[in-house]
Every structure is written in structure tokens, then in C-alpha cells.
Design a protein around this motif. Structure first.
Motif, short mmCIF file in Angstrom:
data_model
loop_
_atom_site.label_atom_id
_atom_site.label_comp_id
_atom_site.label_asym_id
_atom_site.label_seq_id
_atom_site.Cartn_x
_atom_site.Cartn_y
_atom_site.Cartn_z
N ASN A 68 -9.20 -18.31 -20.43
CA ASN A 68 -8.88 -17.42 -19.31
C ASN A 68 -10.07 -16.62 -18.79
OD1 ASN A 68 -6.10 -18.13 -19.41
ND2 ASN A 68 -5.83 -16.76 -21.17
N ASN A 69 -11.27 -16.97 -19.20
CA ASN A 69 -12.44 -16.22 -18.75
C ASN A 69 -12.89 -16.73 -17.38
OD1 ASN A 69 -14.78 -14.72 -18.45
ND2 ASN A 69 -15.40 -14.95 -20.59
N THR A 70 -12.14 -16.35 -16.36
CA THR A 70 -12.37 -16.86 -15.00
C THR A 70 -13.71 -16.41 -14.44
OG1 THR A 70 -9.99 -16.82 -14.62
CG2 THR A 70 -11.39 -17.02 -12.68
N GLU A 71 -14.08 -15.18 -14.67
CA GLU A 71 -15.33 -14.65 -14.11
C GLU A 71 -16.54 -15.39 -14.67
OE1 GLU A 71 -15.77 -12.63 -11.53
OE2 GLU A 71 -13.59 -12.84 -11.38
N LYS A 73 -16.52 -18.44 -15.78
CA LYS A 73 -16.47 -19.82 -15.27
C LYS A 73 -17.04 -19.92 -13.86
CE LYS A 73 -12.62 -21.32 -18.18
NZ LYS A 73 -11.25 -21.85 -18.24
N ARG A 74 -17.03 -18.81 -13.11
CA ARG A 74 -17.62 -18.83 -11.76
C ARG A 74 -19.14 -18.92 -11.81
NH1 ARG A 74 -13.50 -14.88 -9.94
NH2 ARG A 74 -12.05 -16.00 -8.58
N ILE A 101 -13.49 -20.92 -3.85
CA ILE A 101 -13.26 -20.63 -5.27
C ILE A 101 -14.41 -19.82 -5.84
CG2 ILE A 101 -13.18 -21.69 -7.57
CD1 ILE A 101 -11.58 -23.97 -6.38
N TYR A 102 -15.63 -20.20 -5.46
CA TYR A 102 -16.81 -19.52 -5.99
C TYR A 102 -17.23 -18.33 -5.12
CZ TYR A 102 -17.31 -23.31 -9.32
OH TYR A 102 -17.10 -24.21 -10.34
#
Length: 250
Positions: A68-71, A73-74, A101-102
């Protein structure tokens, strides 16, 4: 930039990846090699936070990676071994979607998109539905989408499969320049000559375990003078009698 500690993945009684320990540096092109079914894609998916490890941990850019580490992953990017891109979108629509998305600003998106589309000569096909693309064209689009936001770390799982010779050369040159700018590339490939030519360090995995890790010169020294990367690879994964140990960094 990338650290895996005792990384393990089990599926029932089967262990796909066993106690992987590795560290990839800033500004390094790291080749992760192994036969089909050796655990390469499973490792990448755990490093990327797409698959939960059975044991062990991953850090990317100094932060713990989890599903869940979305930030985080960006800040990174991924080209899978099969370019499964939404077929009902045009190339233009897909790239616009990736940019959103990015959270790319319009000017940066415009400039990077133009650079990469021209490099891969895909400009005339961006209005076409992706489902009508050849495999090679889908691969080009996937690579463009992954590189557009200039990620600090990029994972490439067999990125040159389906690419024509010119596109292969352009990608090779781009990645070489990319790491010289301080970015990090984690690459899997069955094209051993590519790894031999551009990788700073090479890791060979077999049956889920690391069998060798070091620079090409270190692997040659450990395996015996005069051996090619192909010789070393086949010796470690095809039962030949050769002893290659992981290089221990001082």
C-alpha cells in the motif's frame, strides 16, 4: 537504493524465492539473470510491492516497500515481461493515463513524451487502439510509459523482447545514460550479451537462490579466467562443474 533482506516467497510447499539478500546502489545498472522459472519475476514483484513476501523485507530509496505504499511507488517504475496494456485505449490515451497517475505537469509530460516517442518511432501509431498493436509496438509503449516520469528506480523484466534491433540499441543507450545521471536500473534479460555489455553488476539466480553476484570481472575471476558470461551462466544453471561464489563487498 534497493535493499532486499532474506526475501522469501512460498506457494504452499513450493519455495519460489529463498532468502534473497542484495543491495543495488544509486546510479547502478544491475542485471538479474536466471532460467525460466528461477524466481526472477517473483523477486521483482516483491521488490516493487506488487506481491507480499512470505518472509523478509524490502527497502527502496530508504523507505520500506509494502503493498500500500502508493507514494513510494510513484517514484519508481516497472516494465513487466508481458506488455498487458489496456487494448481499448489508443496509444495517446494510455500515455495520458500514465501521466495522470504519476501527476506529471503538462510541460514535462509533453517534452518527455515527445523525446521517447521519437526515439522509438511510435508517433504515427499513437491514435491507433492498443489492441491493434504488434507485440513489439506494445513493448515500446510500455517502456515509454515507464520512463516518462523519470523514475529514480526502474525495474525492467525482459524489456527487449519483441523490440527490433534499432529500438534495442536506443533502449540500451538510453539506460546507459540514465544510470550515469544517478538513476538505478534493475534489469532481467535472457539476452546475456546485453547484460555483459551494459550491466555494472550481475546476479545469477537458480531455483530461487542466488548462485553468483558481482561485476563481470569478478565472476570471471571466481569461475576461472577466459570464461564468458554465457559459460558462467550455463555452468551455474545447467549442472557443469564450476565454483562461483558471491562477491563480498568490503
Amino acid at each position: 537504493m534497493i535493499t532486499a533482506s532474506n526475501l522469501t516467497k512460498k506457494y504452499g510447499e513450493k519455495t519460489a524465492v529463498k532468502n534473497i539478500n542484495l543491495s543495488v546502489k544509486k546510479g547502478e545498472l544491475f542485471a538479474y539473470l536466471g532460467p525460466n522459472g528461477s524466481g526472477k519475476s517473483t523477486t521483482i514483484k516483491m521488490l516493487m510491492g506488487l506481491l507480499e513476501p512470505s518472509d523478509g523485507s524490502v527497502e527502496i530509496l530508504g523507505e520500506p516497500m509494502h503493498l500500500n505504499n502508493t507514494e513510494l511507488k510513484r517514484k519508481i517504475s516497472f516494465v513487466p515481461d508481458t506488455p498487458d496494456i489496456i487494448g481499448k485505449l489508443t496509444g495517446n490515451e494510455y500515455l495520458n493515463f500514465v501521466a495522470s497517475i504519476y501527476k506529471m505537469d503538462k510541460e514535462t509530460y509533453k517534452n518527455k513524451r515527445e523525446e521517447l516517442v521519437n526515439m522509438f518511432e511510435l508517433g504515427n501509431d499513437l491514435g491507433v487502439l492498443v489492441e491493434e498493436y504488434s507485440h513489439g509496438m506494445r513493448q515500446k509503449l510500455a517502456v515509454i510509459g515507464a520512463l516518462m516520469h523519470s523514475p529514480e528506480v526502474i525495474f525492467l523484466d525482459e524489456p527487449n523482447v519483441g523490440l527490433d534491433p534499432k529500438s534495442n540499441r536506443e533502449l540500451k543507450n538510453y539506460l546507459t545514460d540514465y544510470v550515469q545521471q544517478g538513476n538505478t536500473v534493475f534489469l532481467t534479460t535472457h539476452t546475456l550479451s546485453l547484460a555483459e555489455e551494459i550491466a555494472d553488476r550481475i546476479c545469477i539466480i537458480y531455483q530461487g537462490e542466488i548462485k553468483a553476484l558481482g561485476t563481470l570481472a569478478e565472476l570471471r575471476e571466481q569461475a576461472g579466467m577466459g570464461r564468458t558470461l554465457e559459460d558462467i551462466f550455463l555452468a551455474l544453471t545447467d549442472g557443469e562443474d564450476v565454483h562461483v561464489q558471491e562477491h563480498t563487498e568490503s
